[in-house]
Write an enzyme that holds these catalytic residues in place. Sequence first.
Site, PDB file in Angstrom:
ATOM      1  N   GLY A  85       3.185  12.528 -12.614  1.00  0.00           N
ATOM      2  CA  GLY A  85       2.927  13.773 -13.336  1.00  0.00           C
ATOM      3  C   GLY A  85       1.541  14.331 -13.076  1.00  0.00           C
ATOM      4  O   GLY A  85       0.899  13.982 -12.085  1.00  0.00           O
ATOM      5  N   ALA A  86       1.089  15.237 -13.986  1.00  0.00           N
ATOM      6  CA  ALA A  86      -0.121  16.030 -13.750  1.00  0.00           C
ATOM      7  C   ALA A  86       0.007  16.648 -12.354  1.00  0.00           C
ATOM      8  O   ALA A  86      -0.822  16.457 -11.459  1.00  0.00           O
ATOM      9  CB  ALA A  86      -1.400  15.199 -13.888  1.00  0.00           C
ATOM     10  N   LEU A  87       1.089  17.382 -12.194  1.00  0.00           N
ATOM     11  CA  LEU A  87       1.515  17.849 -10.870  1.00  0.00           C
ATOM     12  C   LEU A  87       0.530  18.848 -10.264  1.00  0.00           C
ATOM     13  O   LEU A  87      -0.141  19.585 -10.978  1.00  0.00           O
ATOM     14  CB  LEU A  87       2.908  18.477 -10.962  1.00  0.00           C
ATOM     15  CG  LEU A  87       4.006  17.516 -11.442  1.00  0.00           C
ATOM     16  CD1 LEU A  87       5.348  18.239 -11.535  1.00  0.00           C
ATOM     17  CD2 LEU A  87       4.136  16.290 -10.544  1.00  0.00           C
ATOM     18  N   HIS A  88       0.465  18.825  -8.949  1.00  0.00           N
ATOM     19  CA  HIS A  88      -0.458  19.701  -8.216  1.00  0.00           C
ATOM     20  C   HIS A  88       0.165  20.055  -6.869  1.00  0.00           C
ATOM     21  O   HIS A  88       1.293  19.632  -6.567  1.00  0.00           O
ATOM     22  CB  HIS A  88      -1.824  19.005  -8.053  1.00  0.00           C
ATOM     23  CG  HIS A  88      -1.719  17.610  -7.506  1.00  0.00           C
ATOM     24  ND1 HIS A  88      -1.351  17.342  -6.219  1.00  0.00           N
ATOM     25  CD2 HIS A  88      -1.916  16.399  -8.092  1.00  0.00           C
ATOM     26  CE1 HIS A  88      -1.356  16.039  -6.007  1.00  0.00           C
ATOM     27  NE2 HIS A  88      -1.673  15.429  -7.139  1.00  0.00           N
ATOM     28  N   GLU A  89      -0.613  20.779  -6.062  1.00  0.00           N
ATOM     29  CA  GLU A  89      -0.109  21.246  -4.758  1.00  0.00           C
ATOM     30  C   GLU A  89       0.341  20.099  -3.853  1.00  0.00           C
ATOM     31  O   GLU A  89       1.231  20.269  -3.033  1.00  0.00           O
ATOM     32  CB  GLU A  89      -1.201  22.039  -4.024  1.00  0.00           C
ATOM     33  CG  GLU A  89      -1.613  23.322  -4.708  1.00  0.00           C
ATOM     34  CD  GLU A  89      -0.501  24.365  -4.718  1.00  0.00           C
ATOM     35  OE1 GLU A  89       0.185  24.489  -3.702  1.00  0.00           O
ATOM     36  OE2 GLU A  89      -0.321  25.030  -5.759  1.00  0.00           O
ATOM     37  N   GLY A  90      -0.293  18.942  -3.982  1.00  0.00           N
ATOM     38  CA  GLY A  90       0.091  17.785  -3.162  1.00  0.00           C
ATOM     39  C   GLY A  90       1.520  17.355  -3.478  1.00  0.00           C
ATOM     40  O   GLY A  90       2.337  17.114  -2.580  1.00  0.00           O
ATOM     41  N   HIS A  91       1.835  17.282  -4.777  1.00  0.00           N
ATOM     42  CA  HIS A  91       3.206  16.940  -5.176  1.00  0.00           C
ATOM     43  C   HIS A  91       4.179  18.004  -4.660  1.00  0.00           C
ATOM     44  O   HIS A  91       5.265  17.694  -4.184  1.00  0.00           O
ATOM     45  CB  HIS A  91       3.315  16.867  -6.708  1.00  0.00           C
ATOM     46  CG  HIS A  91       2.517  15.750  -7.327  1.00  0.00           C
ATOM     47  ND1 HIS A  91       1.507  15.968  -8.232  1.00  0.00           N
ATOM     48  CD2 HIS A  91       2.583  14.409  -7.178  1.00  0.00           C
ATOM     49  CE1 HIS A  91       0.993  14.815  -8.620  1.00  0.00           C
ATOM     50  NE2 HIS A  91       1.623  13.850  -7.993  1.00  0.00           N
ATOM     51  N   GLU A 122       1.089  10.476   2.450  1.00  0.00           N
ATOM     52  CA  GLU A 122       0.173   9.655   3.248  1.00  0.00           C
ATOM     53  C   GLU A 122      -1.175   9.528   2.558  1.00  0.00           C
ATOM     54  O   GLU A 122      -1.997   8.706   2.935  1.00  0.00           O
ATOM     55  CB  GLU A 122      -0.009  10.272   4.639  1.00  0.00           C
ATOM     56  CG  GLU A 122       1.211  10.103   5.498  1.00  0.00           C
ATOM     57  CD  GLU A 122       1.002  10.579   6.923  1.00  0.00           C
ATOM     58  OE1 GLU A 122      -0.060  11.174   7.211  1.00  0.00           O
ATOM     59  OE2 GLU A 122       1.921  10.366   7.735  1.00  0.00           O
ATOM     60  N   SER A 178      -5.247  15.619  -6.086  1.00  0.00           N
ATOM     61  CA  SER A 178      -4.953  14.393  -6.830  1.00  0.00           C
ATOM     62  C   SER A 178      -4.916  14.729  -8.314  1.00  0.00           C
ATOM     63  O   SER A 178      -5.675  15.580  -8.781  1.00  0.00           O
ATOM     64  CB  SER A 178      -6.069  13.374  -6.571  1.00  0.00           C
ATOM     65  OG  SER A 178      -6.000  12.331  -7.511  1.00  0.00           O
TER      66      SER A 178
HETATM   67  P1  AMP Z   1       1.077  10.244  -7.986  1.00  0.00           P
HETATM   68  O1  AMP Z   1       1.627  11.173  -9.014  1.00  0.00           O
HETATM   69  O2  AMP Z   1      -0.403  10.357  -7.802  1.00  0.00           O
HETATM   70  O3  AMP Z   1       1.555   8.824  -8.169  1.00  0.00           O
HETATM   71  O4  AMP Z   1       1.681  10.718  -6.605  1.00  0.00           O
HETATM   72  C1  AMP Z   1       3.054  10.869  -6.414  1.00  0.00           C
HETATM   73  C2  AMP Z   1       3.329  11.056  -4.942  1.00  0.00           C
HETATM   74  O5  AMP Z   1       2.632  12.206  -4.481  1.00  0.00           O
HETATM   75  C3  AMP Z   1       2.842   9.876  -4.084  1.00  0.00           C
HETATM   76  O6  AMP Z   1       3.786   9.644  -3.044  1.00  0.00           O
HETATM   77  C4  AMP Z   1       1.541  10.386  -3.538  1.00  0.00           C
HETATM   78  O7  AMP Z   1       1.178   9.790  -2.300  1.00  0.00           O
HETATM   79  C5  AMP Z   1       1.859  11.852  -3.357  1.00  0.00           C
HETATM   80  N1  AMP Z   1       0.634  12.630  -3.316  1.00  0.00           N
HETATM   81  C6  AMP Z   1      -0.354  12.661  -4.241  1.00  0.00           C
HETATM   82  N2  AMP Z   1      -1.342  13.472  -3.836  1.00  0.00           N
HETATM   83  C7  AMP Z   1      -0.971  13.956  -2.627  1.00  0.00           C
HETATM   84  C8  AMP Z   1      -1.569  14.842  -1.686  1.00  0.00           C
HETATM   85  N3  AMP Z   1      -2.756  15.387  -1.897  1.00  0.00           N
HETATM   86  N4  AMP Z   1      -0.892  15.119  -0.553  1.00  0.00           N
HETATM   87  C9  AMP Z   1       0.327  14.571  -0.305  1.00  0.00           C
HETATM   88  N5  AMP Z   1       0.941  13.722  -1.152  1.00  0.00           N
HETATM   89  C10 AMP Z   1       0.303  13.426  -2.294  1.00  0.00           C
END
Ligand code: AMP
Length: 281
Positions: A30-36, A149, A186
């Site tokens: 959660g705390a979703l962002h552009e990476g997600h 990655e 992140s």
């Molecule tokens: P998290 O919510 O931080 O556990 O992340 C969930 C998924 O999103 C994981 O597979 C992370 O590697 C991926 N993720 C997080 N930040 C990024 C990012 N900046 N770019 C690409 N994938 C991301």
Amino acid sequence: MVINSKMSLQETLEIAKKEGNTIGLVPTMGALHEGHLSLINFAYSQCDKVVVSIFVNPTQFNNASDLEKYPRNVSKDAEFLKTHNPETIVFTPEVNEIYSDKVESEAFEFGDFINFMEGEFRTGHFDGVGSVLKRLFDIVKPDKAFFGEKDYQQLRVVKKLVEITGQNVEIIGCPTSRNEFGLAQSSRNYRLNDAQLKEAELIYKALTKAKSMFSSNSVESIEKEIKHMFEAQPSFELEYFSIVKEKDLIPTKTKDPKEHYRAFIAAFLGEVRLIDNMALY
Ligand code: AMP
């Protein structure tokens, strides 16, 4: 669509699968962002239906305060997904849906590479990651699951996990999404103020520096340079900087022209722990 019980999720997915749809899973905390979002879009490019799980997994935190302070805002996340990908099936289970009454990790034999970097500095972290993903794969039974990655060591752990469990899911790695200054997106960035967000760009600068030095410098001299860069910015505390062979993810001091290498960083900016990595080729 937001679903919090695994039974209703399975009912929904059963229908979708019977209709011939392929299922992609994007596990998140959660705390979703552009990476997600980049992972979700990648999932939509390869699967008919996409499930995004939002679950702050207690067993992967080795530090109680880090778990407590982890940013949580499920209703904002649901809004975010509604705006960007309204078709997404959002799974938001409670802890007991995932772990019943035993909130414990299973022990996995992922291999030597988890004795370094995240595995070294966050004891038990990858067993926690493996435990939650094994359960999520069992519940969702996706055709493919998508991982960033940005957490490269985790991506390799997940590939190993499905080898160990024999679960029938293809693990897809997706490139790191960064802001215009290179900072990797992140959820932990939500805990940084504007000045700190600017300072956090040092991580990307250090990785880029390592990459530019790599072909003509020794690993030791690159490590020294990166340490200097962090010492020059005292608000940061470097936890580790490692250059590893991509094949085995074991830190190395030597270079072989036939191999590919990656650099990894973990650093604290105040109380917030940030990680990133970059291919050096
Ligand atoms: P998290 O919510 O931080 O556990 O992340 C969930 C998924 O999103 C994981 O597979 C992370 O590697 C991926 N993720 C997080 N930040 C990024 C990012 N900046 N770019 C690409 N994938 C991301």
